[in-house]
Motif scaffolding. Structure first.
Motif, PDB file in Angstrom:
ATOM      1  N   UNK A 222       0.847  -1.197   0.000  1.00 27.17           N
ATOM      2  CA  UNK A 222       0.000   0.000   0.000  1.00 27.17           C
ATOM      3  C   UNK A 222       0.879   1.242   0.000  1.00 27.17           C
ATOM      4  N   UNK A 223       1.113   1.776  -1.183  1.00 29.73           N
ATOM      5  CA  UNK A 223       1.896   3.006  -1.335  1.00 29.73           C
ATOM      6  C   UNK A 223       1.056   4.170  -1.822  1.00 29.73           C
ATOM      7  N   UNK A 224      -0.006   3.870  -2.570  1.00 28.39           N
ATOM      8  CA  UNK A 224      -0.826   4.908  -3.171  1.00 28.39           C
ATOM      9  C   UNK A 224      -2.267   4.778  -2.708  1.00 28.39           C
ATOM     10  N   UNK A 225      -3.030   5.843  -2.874  1.00 25.32           N
ATOM     11  CA  UNK A 225      -4.427   5.852  -2.460  1.00 25.32           C
ATOM     12  C   UNK A 225      -5.199   4.723  -3.143  1.00 25.32           C
ATOM     13  N   UNK A 226      -4.919   4.482  -4.420  1.00 25.62           N
ATOM     14  CA  UNK A 226      -5.609   3.410  -5.127  1.00 25.62           C
ATOM     15  C   UNK A 226      -5.316   2.031  -4.569  1.00 25.62           C
ATOM     16  N   UNK A 227      -4.135   1.866  -3.928  1.00 29.20           N
ATOM     17  CA  UNK A 227      -3.786   0.567  -3.347  1.00 29.20           C
ATOM     18  C   UNK A 227      -4.697   0.210  -2.177  1.00 29.20           C
ATOM     19  N   UNK A 228      -5.229   1.230  -1.491  1.00 27.31           N
ATOM     20  CA  UNK A 228      -6.141   0.970  -0.375  1.00 27.31           C
ATOM     21  C   UNK A 228      -7.386   0.267  -0.894  1.00 27.31           C
ATOM     22  N   UNK A 229      -7.925   0.786  -1.985  1.00 26.78           N
ATOM     23  CA  UNK A 229      -9.107   0.169  -2.598  1.00 26.78           C
ATOM     24  C   UNK A 229      -8.785  -1.247  -3.068  1.00 26.78           C
ATOM     25  N   UNK A 230      -7.617  -1.405  -3.700  1.00 30.46           N
ATOM     26  CA  UNK A 230      -7.208  -2.730  -4.183  1.00 30.46           C
ATOM     27  C   UNK A 230      -7.106  -3.724  -3.033  1.00 30.46           C
ATOM     28  N   UNK A 231      -6.512  -3.289  -1.915  1.00 27.60           N
ATOM     29  CA  UNK A 231      -6.350  -4.171  -0.752  1.00 27.60           C
ATOM     30  C   UNK A 231      -7.698  -4.557  -0.164  1.00 27.60           C
ATOM     31  N   UNK A 232      -8.602  -3.596  -0.056  1.00 29.35           N
ATOM     32  CA  UNK A 232      -9.929  -3.895   0.491  1.00 29.35           C
ATOM     33  C   UNK A 232     -10.669  -4.903  -0.378  1.00 29.35           C
ATOM     34  N   UNK A 233     -10.596  -4.704  -1.688  1.00 28.07           N
ATOM     35  CA  UNK A 233     -11.277  -5.635  -2.587  1.00 28.07           C
ATOM     36  C   UNK A 233     -10.646  -7.017  -2.538  1.00 28.07           C
TER      37      UNK A 233
END
Length: 549
Positions: A222-233
């Motif tokens: 998790x380095x970028x804001x989009x990675x948060x969404x990716x991790x949650x999904x």
């Protein structure tokens, strides 16, 4: 087993993207990353957990000082701002030396707990002559991954590489199983002025320690804001079940070998994680259907000998497209084709869509060193969009909104001095902005209002404002999208559309292999089915036994 968490970084990339929460406290599935990791360690049988944080995030310190570890678990908190992750590792190692094997993890590493438990058990049971065991993954969404060169027979790591080779498949997952001899190497690295964990890992091999790789499934950094969404999904998805037998009509397809090419990070601005996630979700679906899929980064694709008969690609680099053309000339099935990717550049896309009668804004194509003002005034352009014409967008400035023609001329000059020679100017269309995704046979099509789903790359969606929910003729929208797909040759596509108050719509952008972020769970199996259908169409039944070898 003893554990350590490296959490002293600044989280500057998240902060620059508007994430105000200190990185260790960023919630994943509603739980701060550091708390999630502490509980996973506890359930994995932790005896001691050492955490190092920096001294300028008081919220993180307060959280950890109030955290109550499980009974029998010792939590040691070290507070120090360090110049590098390796220096942070030095801080935690002071409390682990002499205690036997331990595992160190960076706080922003996201993985399935069941995968991690299996890794812990493997490290506990590893032979005594194994000095380190690194968790590795074939999920590549890092901007600068550390590639693993390992002997496929026993996963003994021979080298850590900054660039990949045709024989490298895995990258470092940020999870390090280590022992006392590894701490000795750490002290030597620091004495030599080394500062990065990747250089430390190289030193372990150079010092002739036995370092093994453990493939641990998907690991997300998790380095970028989009990675948060990716991790949650990712964590919301069910763990992959054993592949079910395919119906008899598909058994001939089960041995097809597919090369999956990820997109270079430069062509996924603010969307590296999302672009990687859809590709890997499709790969998961294809593997469940019995296909053998080899993953290549776009950098690796440049030098790899592609022996697979099917290429599933998100390529954007010019040299990658040339190679796709060559593979197609050999008779391989390529999705999306090299030509269709070239057709996604603004100038070619504009000409193709207008030529095919697809509703599209009135446009002007110009040289960036030209005076466009007379033509703009002649056409009556006021507010408009200016976009780089000859290549795919890589920066925010490649697509700009202009409120008047004089502003267009200024941006044309900027383009010219950046080395961009052609530009497309689109008349601005007022109305509701929607995004859509689909596949070329129409078996999957999805549209949504991006602002309502907080789906934005640079904030340009705000220009049209929040949607007024004008009537959307879904059949007409889908028909226009499929016409655009046919005109450009794109088989897996996405785009943007403006719906006017009278209900009419016009496509304003069309591109290959978008992120499918809001509909990934539905899109991945649909894309996989489409790919299998295309394989059946491309290879006559009489050739299937030959191709699947």
């Amino acid at each position: 087993m003893n554990f350590a968490i490296i959490a002293a970084g600044e989280g500057s990339r998240l902060a620059s993207e508007g994430v105000a929460t200190p990185k260790p406290l960023v919630p994943i599935q509603g739980t701060p990353m550091i708390e999630r990791m502490l509980h996973i360690f506890e359930r994995a049988g932790a005896k001691r957990i050492v955490v190092c944080i920096n001294d300028f995030m008081p919220e993180v310190r307060e959280f950890l000082e109030n955290f109550q570890p499980a009974e029998g678990v010792e939590l040691i908190l070290r507070i120090k701002s360090t110049p590098s992750s390796m220096h942070t590792f030095k801080e935690v190692s002071e409390s682990l030396k002499g205690l036997g094997r331990f595992i160190t993890v960076t706080v922003d590493t996201i993985f399935r707990e069941e995968d991690f438990r299996r890794y812990v058990e493997a490290w506990e049971k590893a032979p005594e002559d194994v000095d380190a065991m690194m968790a590795v993954t074939d999920f590549v969404d890092d901007e600068k991954p550390l590639w693993i060169d390992a002997d496929p027979r026993d996963m003994h790591i021979r080298a850590f590489l900054d660039t990949n080779t045709p024989d490298t498949r895995f990258i470092s997952g940020g999870i390090y199983g280590l022992s006392d001899p590894c701490i000795d190497v750490l002290d030597k690295c620091l004495a030599e002025g080394k500062s990065r964990m990747r250089n430390y890992q190289r030193s372990l091999v150079e010092e002739n320690l036995r370092v093994e790789a453990y493939p641990m499934g998907k690991i997300i950094d998790v380095d970028h804001e989009g990675d948060i969404h990716t991790a949650n999904e990712f964590l919301s998805e069910p763990a992959e079940a054993p592949a079910k037998p395919e119906p008899k009509t598909r058994t001939r397809m089960s041995k097809y070998r597919i090369a999956a090419i990820s997109r270079a990070g430069a062509f996924s601005p603010n969307h590296i994680g999302n672009d990687a996630a859809i590709l890997h979700a499709v790969i998961d679906q294809l593997r469940r259907r019995g296909c053998e899929v080899q993953i290549y980064s776009e950098e690796q694709f440049a030098t790899a000998d592609i022996t697979e008969e099917v290429v599933l690609d998100m390529c954007r680099r010019d040299e990658s497209i040339l190679k796709l053309h060559a593979l197609e000339a050999e008779g391989k099935l390529v999705i999306n084709s090299g030509e269709s990717i070239e057709n996604g550049t603004r100038e070619r896309m504009t000409l193709l869509l207008l030529g095919a009668g697809v509703p599209y804004p009135e446009s002007l194509i110009v040289d960036t060193n030209a005076n466009a003002l007379p033509r703009l005034h002649e056409l009556g352009f006021e507010a408009c969009w200016i976009k780089r014409g000859e290549n795919h967008s890589q920066h925010k400035e490649d697509v700009s909104f202009c409120r008047h023609p004089q502003e267009v001329q200024e941006i044309l000059h900027e383009f010219y001095y950046r080395g961009i020679r052609r530009a497309v100017i689109n008349r601005h269309l007022p109305g509701d902005l929607i995004k859509f995704y689909g596949v070329a046979d129409g078996s999957f099509f999805y549209w949504f209002y991006p602002l309502e789903g907080h789906h934005s790359k640079y904030g340009d969606e705000l220009i049209n404002g929040m949607p007024q929910h004008f009537h959307v003729d879904e059949e007409a929208l889908k028909e226009n999208a499929l016409r655009a797909a046919k005109a450009t040759g794109m088989e897996i596509f996405g785009g943007d559309c403006i719906v006017s108050p009278d209900g009419s719509s016009a496509i304003i952008d069309f591109n290959d292999w978008p992120s499918f972020a809001p509909c990934r769970d539905e899109a991945a199996p649909a894309i996989a089915k489409y790919v299998l259908k295309r394989i059946r169409e491309h290879y006559p039944r009489t050739r299937r036994k030959e191709v699947k070898k």
